[in-house]
Scaffold this motif. Structure first.
Motif, mmCIF file in Angstrom:
data_model
loop_
_atom_site.group_PDB
_atom_site.id
_atom_site.type_symbol
_atom_site.label_atom_id
_atom_site.label_comp_id
_atom_site.label_asym_id
_atom_site.label_seq_id
_atom_site.Cartn_x
_atom_site.Cartn_y
_atom_site.Cartn_z
ATOM 1 N N GLU A 302 -25.817 5.448 52.481
ATOM 2 C CA GLU A 302 -26.562 6.518 51.799
ATOM 3 C C GLU A 302 -26.629 7.784 52.643
ATOM 4 N N TRP A 303 -26.733 7.639 53.970
ATOM 5 C CA TRP A 303 -26.843 8.803 54.847
ATOM 6 C C TRP A 303 -25.650 9.744 54.701
ATOM 7 N N ALA A 304 -24.485 9.192 54.363
ATOM 8 C CA ALA A 304 -23.273 10.013 54.254
ATOM 9 C C ALA A 304 -23.144 10.710 52.906
ATOM 10 N N MET A 305 -24.083 10.481 52.009
ATOM 11 C CA MET A 305 -24.003 11.077 50.674
ATOM 12 C C MET A 305 -24.560 12.496 50.669
ATOM 13 N N LYS A 306 -23.951 13.342 51.468
ATOM 14 C CA LYS A 306 -24.315 14.755 51.543
ATOM 15 C C LYS A 306 -23.172 15.589 50.977
ATOM 16 N N GLU A 307 -23.508 16.754 50.458
ATOM 17 C CA GLU A 307 -22.488 17.615 49.837
ATOM 18 C C GLU A 307 -21.321 17.866 50.763
ATOM 19 N N TRP A 308 -21.612 18.110 52.047
ATOM 20 C CA TRP A 308 -20.525 18.455 52.975
ATOM 21 C C TRP A 308 -19.636 17.260 53.299
ATOM 22 N N HIS A 309 -20.089 16.047 52.974
ATOM 23 C CA HIS A 309 -19.255 14.861 53.174
ATOM 24 C C HIS A 309 -18.459 14.477 51.938
ATOM 25 N N ILE A 310 -18.972 14.750 50.744
ATOM 26 C CA ILE A 310 -18.389 14.145 49.536
ATOM 27 C C ILE A 310 -17.853 15.170 48.541
ATOM 28 N N SER A 311 -17.846 16.440 48.905
ATOM 29 C CA SER A 311 -17.385 17.484 47.987
ATOM 30 C C SER A 311 -15.928 17.258 47.586
ATOM 31 N N ASN A 312 -15.623 17.576 46.327
ATOM 32 C CA ASN A 312 -14.236 17.510 45.846
ATOM 33 C C ASN A 312 -13.524 18.850 45.930
ATOM 34 N N GLU A 368 -23.082 -1.096 52.642
ATOM 35 C CA GLU A 368 -22.863 -0.085 53.671
ATOM 36 C C GLU A 368 -24.190 0.522 54.137
ATOM 37 N N THR A 369 -25.087 0.758 53.189
ATOM 38 C CA THR A 369 -26.397 1.314 53.540
ATOM 39 C C THR A 369 -27.219 0.319 54.340
ATOM 40 N N LYS A 370 -27.126 -0.954 54.007
ATOM 41 C CA LYS A 370 -27.868 -1.988 54.737
ATOM 42 C C LYS A 370 -27.479 -2.017 56.217
ATOM 43 N N PRO A 374 -26.660 0.472 63.115
ATOM 44 C CA PRO A 374 -25.584 1.072 63.902
ATOM 45 C C PRO A 374 -24.211 0.991 63.256
ATOM 46 N N LEU A 375 -24.069 0.165 62.197
ATOM 47 C CA LEU A 375 -22.755 0.061 61.562
ATOM 48 C C LEU A 375 -22.502 1.265 60.670
ATOM 49 N N ARG A 376 -21.240 1.661 60.598
ATOM 50 C CA ARG A 376 -20.838 2.774 59.739
ATOM 51 C C ARG A 376 -19.701 2.287 58.840
ATOM 52 N N GLY A 377 -20.024 1.318 58.014
ATOM 53 C CA GLY A 377 -19.007 0.688 57.183
ATOM 54 C C GLY A 377 -18.604 1.514 55.978
ATOM 55 N N ALA A 378 -17.530 1.076 55.350
ATOM 56 C CA ALA A 378 -17.051 1.712 54.122
ATOM 57 C C ALA A 378 -16.219 0.697 53.352
ATOM 58 N N SER A 394 -14.393 -2.437 55.337
ATOM 59 C CA SER A 394 -14.554 -2.622 56.777
ATOM 60 C C SER A 394 -16.024 -2.428 57.127
ATOM 61 N N LYS A 395 -16.548 -3.299 57.986
ATOM 62 C CA LYS A 395 -17.965 -3.221 58.350
ATOM 63 C C LYS A 395 -18.262 -2.100 59.344
ATOM 64 N N ASN A 396 -17.243 -1.701 60.108
ATOM 65 C CA ASN A 396 -17.471 -0.667 61.118
ATOM 66 C C ASN A 396 -16.158 -0.002 61.453
ATOM 67 N N ALA A 397 -16.254 1.201 62.000
ATOM 68 C CA ALA A 397 -15.062 1.968 62.318
ATOM 69 C C ALA A 397 -14.377 1.440 63.565
ATOM 70 N N LYS A 398 -13.071 1.586 63.632
ATOM 71 C CA LYS A 398 -12.328 1.263 64.838
ATOM 72 C C LYS A 398 -12.771 2.194 65.963
ATOM 73 N N GLY A 399 -12.895 1.625 67.161
ATOM 74 C CA GLY A 399 -13.404 2.394 68.292
ATOM 75 C C GLY A 399 -14.886 2.205 68.530
#
Length: 456
Positions: A302-312, A368-370, A374-378, A394-399
């Motif tokens: 949910e935190w990533a659901m900002k205009e600057w992240h999801i704009s088309n 993903e929100t759950k 610290p996880l940043r899944g998608a 993926s539950k978390n980003a590589k790195g």
């Protein structure tokens, strides 16, 4: 009874005389290598050049090394420029709410040159900087971000003060003063997200400069106030709340938060990282190409659901591209990679990427929100023009700490960033010296390789 601020200050000051656990020292060495590579690549960016030119105009030359430049600057100005460079392409490491390396590493290197410190002392200073910045950001928590602050600025100032304070030899009392002075200088607004202002990159430079100044002021006798973090008019009460104040000093010395720092694989916002991983897996493992895409649905916290992240909309500039999940996914499927080149202005004119962005929608994902943080899944579903569907998750980003990069991966990243600026041989030599920084009696050979002229 001691306060949280006193406990943190005592720990940070004590790192100057303590042997770090081998795991920590080794990890800090990796952080130094990674940050220096990003700093070298960031040195040629227009915003870095503006900050450098302004510092030269106002303060003239000085003895402290500026990345990519034959002529140095006075210490505080060198830190301003080098830290701006280290955050200049958004490829620097991250921990939950901030990018610690872009301030702690250049601050430590600059102070080490100033006091003629050894490489082992640099490692301790970087460790102190990371722990101070990260602990402050954890104590401030998500509420600090919700209020619009940028912790890479507001919390990293403590990292610069701690790193500088350690190399200046501050005792616990004077370290507490330094953190207090830094707290009253803390600033950094997130308004840049709306139009992609490069002020974001400057935030790291401001934090480094002001934190360093705080260390000197404390060393020279300017008394700071008590309870800088937890006081009723202190940093946390005014800029967040007291819900996470225990994070300032919980398990100090036995739990090094810096070990949870992430290494970025892409020069983009960490909210885009996992979705970018999935897009590249779709390209590499499933053979997905732009012409085969009918539509894509991506799910993120949910935190990533900002205009600057999801704009088309196709991003208008470099920083808007860096922040955009839709752009990163589209560019990865278009090119099969996500490097600095994909965020240059010329890449933002690509009609194929623009067409792909129109086919991508981003939604909040329950799982993903759950996990965040610290996880940043998608996760993502792709409908292809042949009527088939692909689903990836993926539950978390590589790195991230759960999927760390190998030493080979880290070296490849460093060389991809440093070699185009310094040349292959010079970049390789620099990597070798940084890998052995803990054994260096002085860091002069490292600084010599960082100085120009560079190959632009």
């Amino acid at each position: 009874m001691t306060t949280h601020s006193q406990n943190l200050s005592t720990f940070l000051s004590g790192l100057a005389r303590s042997d770090l656990p081998e795991e920590v020292a080794s990890f800090v060495t990796e952080r130094i290598i990674d940050t220096v590579g990003v700093m070298v690549a960031g040195s040629v960016k227009p915003h870095s050049k503006v900050v450098l030119a302004t510092a030269r105009e106002l303060y003239g030359e000085g003895p402290i090394t500026v990345t990519g430049e034959a002529k140095g600057l006075p210490l505080l100005e060198a830190l301003l420029v080098n830290a701006t460079m280290a955050h200049g392409i958004d490829f620097d490491d991250g921990h939950n709410f901030l990018h610690p390396g872009c301030v702690s590493v250049p601050a430590s290197l600059g102070f080490a040159q100033h006091v003629e410190a050894s490489g082992a002392q640099v490692i301790r200073a970087v460790a102190a900087g990371y722990e101070a910045s990260i602990r402050a950001s954890l104590a401030a928590g998500i509420d600090h971000r919700i209020r619009g602050y940028h912790p890479t600025a507001t919390c990293n100032i403590f990292g610069a003060a701690a790193a500088g304070g350690l190399l200046l030899g501050l005792d616990p009392e004077h370290m507490e003063w330094a953190l207090a002075i830094a707290s009253t200088e803390s600033s950094g607004l997130g308004q840049y997200k709306h139009d992609g202002s490069p002020i974001k990159h400057l935030h790291a430079g401001i934090a480094a400069r002001k934190g360093a100044q705080a260390a000197f002021l404390a060393r020279n006798g300017l008394r700071g106030f008590a309870e800088a973090f937890e006081g009723d008019l202190g940093f946390l009460q005014l800029n967040a709340n007291m819900k996470n104040v225990v994070e300032l000093d919980a398990d100090l010395g036995s739990r090094y938060e810096l070990l949870k720092t992430e290494t970025k694989l892409y020069p983009s916002c960490r909210q885009t990282s996992c979705a970018s991983d999935l897009a590249l897996d779709l390209y590499d493992l499933h053979g997905l190409r732009p012409e085969a895409v009918e539509r894509i649905e991506v799910r993120v916290p949910e935190w990533a659901m900002k205009e600057w992240h999801i704009s088309n909309e196709m991003p208008a500039n470099n920083l808007r591209a860096i922040l955009s999940i839709t752009y990163c996914v589209a560019a990865a499927i278009r090119h099969g990679r996500l490097t600095v080149a994909e965020f240059e202005d010329s890449a933002l004119q690509d009609p194929v990427v623009a067409e792909l962005i129109d086919k991508i929608t981003v939604h909040e994902g329950t799982e993903e929100t759950k996990g965040w943080p610290p996880l940043r899944g998608a996760s993502a579903d792709v409908w292809r023009t042949d009527g088939t569907k692909i689903s990836v998750r993926s539950k978390n980003a590589k790195g991230s700490p759960t999927t760390p990069l190998t030493g080979k991966d880290l070296r490849a990243k460093f060389m991809s960033l440093a070699a185009p600026v310094l040349g292959e041989d010079k970049a390789g030599e620099l990597h070798g010296l940084l890998a052995e920084i803990g054994q260096q009696p002085r860091i002069d050979p490292i600084l010599a390789l960082l100085r120009g002229p560079t190959r632009h």
